[in-house]
Motif scaffolding. Structure first.
Motif: not given
Length: 278
Positions: A171, A189, A196, A199
Motif C-alpha cells: 500500500l 487496496a 478497502v 486496507a
DNA sequence: CGCTTTTATCGCGCCATACA
DNA sequence: TGTATGGCGCGATAAAAGCG
C-alpha cells in the motif's frame, strides 16, 4: 569486471527435493522463497521457509535444502523460489560493509522479482549463445542492483517489534508511486489484494496515519520541489502533483504551512537559500 | 477471532467568484 | 492570466454491526 554469476533461475518443486553443501557453499547464494514452503539447514540450524523468506549466504556456509519433508495440510508439496549463485569482488566488499542477516523476511514485490528475472534472462543469453550476446558488464550491474535492492527490502521490512504485513508495504509503495497521478484508495487496496475497509484499517494500524494523509504528504513534497525549481504555474503544479484542482492544493498547502503557495514561492525567489521559509 | 459489510461523519475535489 | 478563497456533493474514513 570481476563478477561471475555461476547460475540463477526460478525453480518450482512439487515432489520431494534435497540439496546439500555439507562442506560449505563454494560461492554466495541468494534464494527467495516466493511460493509454498520448504526447510533449510543453515550452519547446522533448521529453519522453515515460506513466501517472502530470503536467504543470503556467503561462501563457506554449510547449507542444505529440503522440499517436501513438511507437507501442506492437504499433503501436497509445493515450493517456488528464485535463486542466484555468484562470486564477485564487489560482493565481497558489499558483504563486509555491514552485517547482513543470513535469513530475512522481505516483501517479494514485482519490481524485485522483475529485476531477478532480468538477471535470469541476461544470464541465459550469455550461456545459450556461447557467450555471444550476453553482456558481462550488464550482469555485473544487475547483480549490484539486485543486492542493493535486496538490502533495502531487508532494512525496510526489519521494523522494530512487529513488522507490518507485506500488504501494508505494498500500500505504502503504491501510494508513493501513484500519489502524484490519479490515485484512488480503491486501486491501492486492490493492488495489495485487500478490501478497502481492510486496507484502511491495516494502514492506520501500522503506519499511524490515513492513506490519504500519507498521499498528501507525497504530493506536497513533490509540489514544493516544482515550486522551487520550475516555472510551472501553481495550477499546473497542482494538477501534476496529484491535487486534482488548484483550489484544493491551495487549501491543503495553506492548512499545512500557514501561507498560500504563491506567497511561499515569492519568498523563496527573493531569498534563494530557501531555508526556514515555512 | 479475523475479516467484511454497514453506517455516520468528515474532508477531498469540483465549481463559482473575486481580485490584481 | 494567475492567484486566493468559500460553498457543497460525494468519496474516504472510522466505528459499529454482521458473519464464517
Amino acid at each position: 569486471m570481476s563478477s561471475v554469476v555461476l547460475t540463477c533461475g526460478y525453480s518450482y518443486h512439487t515432489q520431494r527435493f534435497h540439496d546439500h553443501y555439507s562442506t560449505g557453499l563454494p560461492c554466495y547464494l541468494f534464494r527467495l522463497q516466493t511460493e509454498g514452503r520448504c526447510e533449510a539447514d543453515i550452519a547446522g540450524r533448521r529453519v522453515s521457509l515460506e513466501a517472502g523468506d530470503l536467504l543470503m549466504l556467503p561462501p563457506g556456509t554449510v547449507y542444505g535444502l529440503h522440499v517436501g519433508e513438511q507437507n501442506a495440510a492437504d499433503g501436497s508439496i509445493a515450493s517456488g523460489d528464485y535463486y542466484l549463485l555468484t562470486v564477485s569482488e564487489w560482493l565481497d566488499d558489499w558483504w563486509a560493509r555491514a552485517g547482513k542477516p543470513l535469513i530475512a523476511r522481505i516483501d517479494p514485490d514485482e519490481k524485485l522479482l522483475g529485476l531477478w528475472r532480468l538477471m535470469i534472462a541476461e544470464k541465459r543469453r550469455q550461456t545459450d549463445d556461447g557467450g555471444g550476446t550476453g553482456s558481462p558488464e550488464l550482469i555485473d550491474y544487475l547483480l549490484r542492483t539486485l543486492c542493493l535492492y535486496l538490502e533495502r527490502a531487508v532494512t525496510e521490512t526489519a521494523a522494530p517489534s512487529a513488522p507490518p504485513p507485506f500488504a501494508v508495504l505494498r500500500l505504502k509503495r503504491f501510494i508513493e508511486e501513484n500519489a502524484t497521478g490519479r490515485f484512488k484508495i480503491d486501486d491501492a487496496a486492490r493492488h495489495a489484494g485487500l478490501s478497502v475497509s481492510r486496507a484502511v484499517h491495516l494502514f492506520k494500524e501500522h503506519v499511524g496515519r490515513t492513506m490519504m494523509d500519507y498521499a498528501t504528504e507525497v504530493r506536497l513534497s513533490a509540489a514544493l520541489e516544482r515550486m522551487k525549481y520550475t516555472s510551472f504555474s501553481l495550477h499546473q503544479i497542482a494538477e501534476n502533483c496529484g491535487f486534482g484542482e488548484y483550489s484544493y492544493f491551495h487549501k491543503v498547502f495553506k492548512q499545512r504551512y500557514g501561507t498560500p503557495p504563491g506567497v511561499f514561492r515569492k519568498r523563496f525567489r527573493e531569498n534563494e537559500s530557501g531555508t526556514n521559509l515555512l
